[in-house]
Scaffold this active site. Sequence first.
Site, PDB file in Angstrom:
ATOM      1  N   GLY A   9      54.741  55.124  26.049  1.00  0.00           N
ATOM      2  CA  GLY A   9      55.747  54.867  27.091  1.00  0.00           C
ATOM      3  C   GLY A   9      55.114  54.602  28.443  1.00  0.00           C
ATOM      4  N   THR A  11      55.241  51.692  30.063  1.00  0.00           N
ATOM      5  CA  THR A  11      55.816  50.503  30.716  1.00  0.00           C
ATOM      6  C   THR A  11      56.596  50.840  31.983  1.00  0.00           C
ATOM      7  OG1 THR A  11      57.745  50.685  29.292  1.00  0.00           O
ATOM      8  CG2 THR A  11      56.017  49.171  28.571  1.00  0.00           C
ATOM      9  N   ARG A  34      57.719  49.437  24.209  1.00  0.00           N
ATOM     10  CA  ARG A  34      58.405  48.341  23.509  1.00  0.00           C
ATOM     11  C   ARG A  34      58.415  47.059  24.334  1.00  0.00           C
ATOM     12  NH1 ARG A  34      63.855  51.509  22.848  1.00  0.00           N
ATOM     13  NH2 ARG A  34      63.086  51.978  24.941  1.00  0.00           N
ATOM     14  N   ARG A  35      58.346  47.166  25.662  1.00  0.00           N
ATOM     15  CA  ARG A  35      58.436  45.960  26.507  1.00  0.00           C
ATOM     16  C   ARG A  35      57.042  45.369  26.695  1.00  0.00           C
ATOM     17  NH1 ARG A  35      61.955  48.705  31.187  1.00  0.00           N
ATOM     18  NH2 ARG A  35      60.781  50.483  30.407  1.00  0.00           N
ATOM     19  N   ASP A  60      57.679  50.604  18.578  1.00  0.00           N
ATOM     20  CA  ASP A  60      58.766  51.548  18.809  1.00  0.00           C
ATOM     21  C   ASP A  60      58.370  52.878  18.167  1.00  0.00           C
ATOM     22  OD1 ASP A  60      61.172  53.022  18.652  1.00  0.00           O
ATOM     23  OD2 ASP A  60      62.367  51.185  18.613  1.00  0.00           O
ATOM     24  N   ASN A  87      54.426  60.796  25.941  1.00  0.00           N
ATOM     25  CA  ASN A  87      55.315  60.662  27.102  1.00  0.00           C
ATOM     26  C   ASN A  87      56.601  59.901  26.778  1.00  0.00           C
ATOM     27  OD1 ASN A  87      55.923  60.203  30.150  1.00  0.00           O
ATOM     28  ND2 ASN A  87      55.688  58.127  29.335  1.00  0.00           N
ATOM     29  N   TYR A 153      70.018  66.239  24.584  1.00  0.00           N
ATOM     30  CA  TYR A 153      68.745  66.003  25.286  1.00  0.00           C
ATOM     31  C   TYR A 153      68.003  67.332  25.438  1.00  0.00           C
ATOM     32  CZ  TYR A 153      65.287  64.752  28.796  1.00  0.00           C
ATOM     33  OH  TYR A 153      64.093  64.566  29.461  1.00  0.00           O
ATOM     34  N   THR A 188      62.566  57.947  38.268  1.00  0.00           N
ATOM     35  CA  THR A 188      61.981  56.875  37.439  1.00  0.00           C
ATOM     36  C   THR A 188      63.158  56.044  36.910  1.00  0.00           C
ATOM     37  OG1 THR A 188      62.177  58.219  35.459  1.00  0.00           O
ATOM     38  CG2 THR A 188      60.104  58.419  36.685  1.00  0.00           C
ATOM     39  N   GLU A 189      62.949  55.341  35.814  1.00  0.00           N
ATOM     40  CA  GLU A 189      64.086  54.640  35.178  1.00  0.00           C
ATOM     41  C   GLU A 189      64.944  55.607  34.352  1.00  0.00           C
ATOM     42  OE1 GLU A 189      62.726  51.233  32.915  1.00  0.00           O
ATOM     43  OE2 GLU A 189      61.669  50.404  34.637  1.00  0.00           O
TER      44      GLU A 189
HETATM   45  P1  NDP Z   1      61.294  55.968  32.079  1.00  0.00           P
HETATM   46  O1  NDP Z   1      62.596  55.532  31.495  1.00  0.00           O
HETATM   47  O2  NDP Z   1      60.874  55.397  33.383  1.00  0.00           O
HETATM   48  O3  NDP Z   1      60.123  55.756  31.012  1.00  0.00           O
HETATM   49  C1  NDP Z   1      60.295  56.023  29.650  1.00  0.00           C
HETATM   50  C2  NDP Z   1      59.189  55.373  28.867  1.00  0.00           C
HETATM   51  O4  NDP Z   1      59.375  55.689  27.471  1.00  0.00           O
HETATM   52  C3  NDP Z   1      59.202  53.860  28.988  1.00  0.00           C
HETATM   53  O5  NDP Z   1      57.879  53.392  29.149  1.00  0.00           O
HETATM   54  C4  NDP Z   1      59.767  53.396  27.658  1.00  0.00           C
HETATM   55  O6  NDP Z   1      59.160  52.168  27.288  1.00  0.00           O
HETATM   56  C5  NDP Z   1      59.282  54.504  26.721  1.00  0.00           C
HETATM   57  N1  NDP Z   1      60.110  54.576  25.519  1.00  0.00           N
HETATM   58  C6  NDP Z   1      61.402  54.952  25.424  1.00  0.00           C
HETATM   59  N2  NDP Z   1      61.847  54.827  24.170  1.00  0.00           N
HETATM   60  C7  NDP Z   1      60.796  54.350  23.442  1.00  0.00           C
HETATM   61  C8  NDP Z   1      60.619  53.992  22.085  1.00  0.00           C
HETATM   62  N3  NDP Z   1      61.616  54.106  21.205  1.00  0.00           N
HETATM   63  N4  NDP Z   1      59.421  53.520  21.673  1.00  0.00           N
HETATM   64  C9  NDP Z   1      58.413  53.402  22.561  1.00  0.00           C
HETATM   65  N5  NDP Z   1      58.498  53.741  23.860  1.00  0.00           N
HETATM   66  C10 NDP Z   1      59.688  54.194  24.297  1.00  0.00           C
HETATM   67  O7  NDP Z   1      61.419  57.566  32.205  1.00  0.00           O
HETATM   68  P2  NDP Z   1      60.344  58.687  32.602  1.00  0.00           P
HETATM   69  O8  NDP Z   1      59.076  58.104  33.002  1.00  0.00           O
HETATM   70  O9  NDP Z   1      61.040  59.591  33.521  1.00  0.00           O
HETATM   71  O10 NDP Z   1      60.216  59.430  31.202  1.00  0.00           O
HETATM   72  C11 NDP Z   1      58.988  59.761  30.590  1.00  0.00           C
HETATM   73  C12 NDP Z   1      59.127  61.102  29.902  1.00  0.00           C
HETATM   74  O11 NDP Z   1      59.364  62.104  30.884  1.00  0.00           O
HETATM   75  C13 NDP Z   1      60.279  61.192  28.903  1.00  0.00           C
HETATM   76  O12 NDP Z   1      59.823  61.901  27.777  1.00  0.00           O
HETATM   77  C14 NDP Z   1      61.331  62.020  29.669  1.00  0.00           C
HETATM   78  O13 NDP Z   1      62.174  62.714  28.804  1.00  0.00           O
HETATM   79  C15 NDP Z   1      60.427  62.935  30.451  1.00  0.00           C
HETATM   80  N6  NDP Z   1      61.012  63.575  31.623  1.00  0.00           N
HETATM   81  C16 NDP Z   1      61.562  62.825  32.618  1.00  0.00           C
HETATM   82  C17 NDP Z   1      62.097  63.458  33.723  1.00  0.00           C
HETATM   83  C18 NDP Z   1      62.778  62.710  34.817  1.00  0.00           C
HETATM   84  O14 NDP Z   1      63.548  63.320  35.588  1.00  0.00           O
HETATM   85  N7  NDP Z   1      62.519  61.420  34.991  1.00  0.00           N
HETATM   86  C19 NDP Z   1      62.039  64.922  33.863  1.00  0.00           C
HETATM   87  C20 NDP Z   1      61.462  65.590  32.737  1.00  0.00           C
HETATM   88  C21 NDP Z   1      60.945  64.941  31.673  1.00  0.00           C
HETATM   89  P3  NDP Z   1      59.929  50.920  26.621  1.00  0.00           P
HETATM   90  O15 NDP Z   1      61.341  50.943  27.111  1.00  0.00           O
HETATM   91  O16 NDP Z   1      59.133  49.736  27.085  1.00  0.00           O
HETATM   92  O17 NDP Z   1      59.782  51.152  25.167  1.00  0.00           O
HETATM   93  C1  8X3 Z   2      64.758  65.244  32.822  1.00  0.00           C
HETATM   94  C2  8X3 Z   2      65.153  66.273  33.800  1.00  0.00           C
HETATM   95  O1  8X3 Z   2      67.030  67.804  34.588  1.00  0.00           O
HETATM   96  O2  8X3 Z   2      67.612  65.492  34.019  1.00  0.00           O
HETATM   97  O3  8X3 Z   2      64.182  65.814  31.699  1.00  0.00           O
HETATM   98  O4  8X3 Z   2      67.083  67.071  32.290  1.00  0.00           O
HETATM   99  S1  8X3 Z   2      66.791  66.678  33.666  1.00  0.00           S
END
Ligand code: NDP
Ligand code: 8X3
Length: 253
Positions: A9, A11, A34-35, A60, A87, A153, A188-189
Amino acid sequence: MKRTALISGATSGIGQAIAELFAKNDFNLILTGRRNNKLIDLKEKIERDSGSEVYILNFDVRDNSQVNKAIDSLPEKWKDIDILINNAGLASGLDPIQEGDIEDWEKMIDTNIKGLLYLTRKVSPVMVSRKKGHIINIGSIAGKEVYPNGNVYCATKHAVDALTKAMRIDMLPYNVKVTQIAPGMVDTEFSTVRFHGDKTRADKVYEGLTPLYASDIAEIILFAVMRPAHVCLNDIVVTPTAQASGINVVRNK
Ligand code: NDP
Ligand code: 8X3
């Protein structure tokens, strides 16, 4: 010699920030997502701006055959992965259990639990046979507690919490470190994905406070992987200063 880190992940968000920071700190990188266009752009940028080499794998994580094929396709010099950063993950939807969307649930379970397991199952034997390595799982504050409408989640991130502890025990005889980092709100996204592309709703999540940024998480992970061989950080919970739990947040009026 440079160590090799595989970041799933990469991207966007946290994964991309880890890639950019690790590149500045002398790691070679296997970046996945995936992107594919985003992977190509990131590889070009990192190789232009740093001395690190990047190999991209476009798959994926929910599909075990794609995971196996991708890792098997690595050229010989990329096979010895020193650090695996699990991640890739997402939230999809924020609904009470009785109104939950089954497709959202499956997406989260398949990505956050099964995807993490598939990748770990494929990469960890290399670490075991080399008797060294470091697995970093990105959990969440949602894996430490539950909050309204977070149900599935939160359950997937509780699974990451449990799997991290279990992996550390299983890896113990093989000198492989296992670390979890469990962040609160990171801008983030993530929220745009959770709200199925509704950016206005996503922006409201971070309104009136300073959230964590992806770079904050990357710096903590870099700290964890730079510890000496005898030190393993087990579990790191990090929130913005304005957040004390899944629901306790202060916002400027
Ligand atoms: P983003 O949406 O910015 O990034 C998520 C990444 O995961 C992307 O690069 C996406 O790539 C990849 N991804 C998602 N689904 C798939 C799949 N099926 N196969 C391959 N890659 C995949 O979010 P974050 O950077 O915030 O998230 C990263 C991690 O951090 C996650 O595990 C999230 O649960 C965790 N997290 C996030 C928090 C937040 O508040 N943002 C807090 C706590 C934890 P692509 O779409 O190109 O496949
Ligand atoms: C992402 C943080 O608080 O939205 O894991 O669940 S929260």
